[in-house]
Design an enzyme around this catalytic site. Structure first.
Site, PDB file in Angstrom:
ATOM      1  N   ASP A 151     -13.795  -3.552  -2.154  1.00  0.00           N
ATOM      2  CA  ASP A 151     -13.714  -3.364  -0.705  1.00  0.00           C
ATOM      3  C   ASP A 151     -15.122  -3.484  -0.138  1.00  0.00           C
ATOM      4  O   ASP A 151     -16.037  -2.763  -0.561  1.00  0.00           O
ATOM      5  CB  ASP A 151     -13.140  -1.983  -0.368  1.00  0.00           C
ATOM      6  CG  ASP A 151     -11.722  -1.799  -0.899  1.00  0.00           C
ATOM      7  OD1 ASP A 151     -11.027  -2.819  -1.081  1.00  0.00           O
ATOM      8  OD2 ASP A 151     -11.311  -0.646  -1.124  1.00  0.00           O
TER       9      ASP A 151
ATOM     10  N   ASP B 143       0.879  -1.175   0.000  1.00  0.00           N
ATOM     11  CA  ASP B 143       0.000   0.000   0.000  1.00  0.00           C
ATOM     12  C   ASP B 143       0.912   1.219   0.000  1.00  0.00           C
ATOM     13  O   ASP B 143       1.658   1.441   0.965  1.00  0.00           O
ATOM     14  CB  ASP B 143      -0.890   0.015   1.247  1.00  0.00           C
ATOM     15  CG  ASP B 143      -1.908  -1.111   1.236  1.00  0.00           C
ATOM     16  OD1 ASP B 143      -2.455  -1.400   0.161  1.00  0.00           O
ATOM     17  OD2 ASP B 143      -2.149  -1.706   2.303  1.00  0.00           O
TER      18      ASP B 143
END
EC number: 4.3.2.10
Length: 253
Positions: A130, A11
């Site tokens: 998500d 990330d």
């Protein structure tokens, strides 16, 4: 049972690898190029690179960093974050990515899924989804912009739709489990795997060796993704693979 994959995730924010809990409390954990090479050398099956603020900041992905990472690794490389057009996807693939991950842009423009699968092949189009459990526990909604926006879209319906549109793979992150190290969201992952024919990568919540086994057994998922567990050297990719081999899970050595 198909061969399973272990996938570290980078990330990236401001050119650095970061990690937080439920996408908040972000802390710096390292250089993306160094970490990518480290995981390549450890025997990772693939690597995922997500520019986690590109969409929110309405900017393009960090191309230079992607190019530098691609030069250092020899495993399949998926890149996502801020990709909103065929031109963006083409540029990322030229920079060295093998696959692209679409998330917020795909929700806002479904046509992008179909067009990108047509032009580049569905094998390189990964739909990052998500999910967050609804307050009444009746199912899960799709959230976008790094978890900042609840779309109100039913997650399972979205999975079925993107599969029909040409997504070649699903990268499924549980926002409820992300960063907690309490284990993958098995109910969510199994529910998604049961309704789609494309491979599902489970993400969010891995905290120990048993968590990898739980999410890969019984075809709950095709691959398991982890970040902080690997970044902090709590486990190595080799540790995970050795454990899974002993548990009779088919895995690349």
């Amino acid at each position: 049972m198909h061969t399973k994959r272990i996938i570290p995730c980078l990330d990236v924010k401001d050119g650095r690898v970061v990690k937080g809990i439920n996408f908040k409390g972000i802390i710096d954990v390292g250089n993306p190029v160094d970490l990518a090479k480290h995981y390549n050398d450890q025997g990772a099956d693939e690597l995922v690179f997500l520019d986690i603020t590109a969409t929110h900041e309405k900017r393009g992905i960090m191309m230079r960093v992607v190019e530098e990472v691609a030069e250092q690794i020899f495993i399949p490389f998926t890149v996502g974050g801020g990709l909103s057009s065929l031109e963006d996807i083409k540029a990322i693939l030229r920079a060295g990515a093998d696959k692209v991950s679409l998330n917020s842009a795909a929700v806002k423009n479904k046509k992008l899924i179909k067009e990108s699968a047509f032009y580049f092949g569905n094998q390189c189009i990964v739909l990052a989804i998500d999910g967050k459990k609804r307050r009444d526990n009746s199912g899960w909604n799709v959230v976008i912009n790094g978890g900042r926006i609840d779309t109100g879209i039913d997650l399972l319906s979205w999975v079925e739709e993107v599969t029909k549109l040409g997504a070649g793979e699903i990268l499924l992150t549980s926002m409820d489990a992300d960063g907690t190290k309490n284990g993958f969201d098995l109910a969510l992952t199994k529910a998604v795997s049961d309704i789609t024919s494309v491979p599902v990568i489970a993400s969010g919540g891995c905290g120990c060796l048993e968590d990898f086994y739980d999410v890969l057994k019984n075809n709950t998922s095709d691959a398991a993704l982890a970040a902080s567990l690997f970044h902090y050297d709590e486990l190595t990719v080799k540790d995970v693979k050795k454990y899974l081999i002993n548990k009779k899970i088919p895995i690349r050595v």
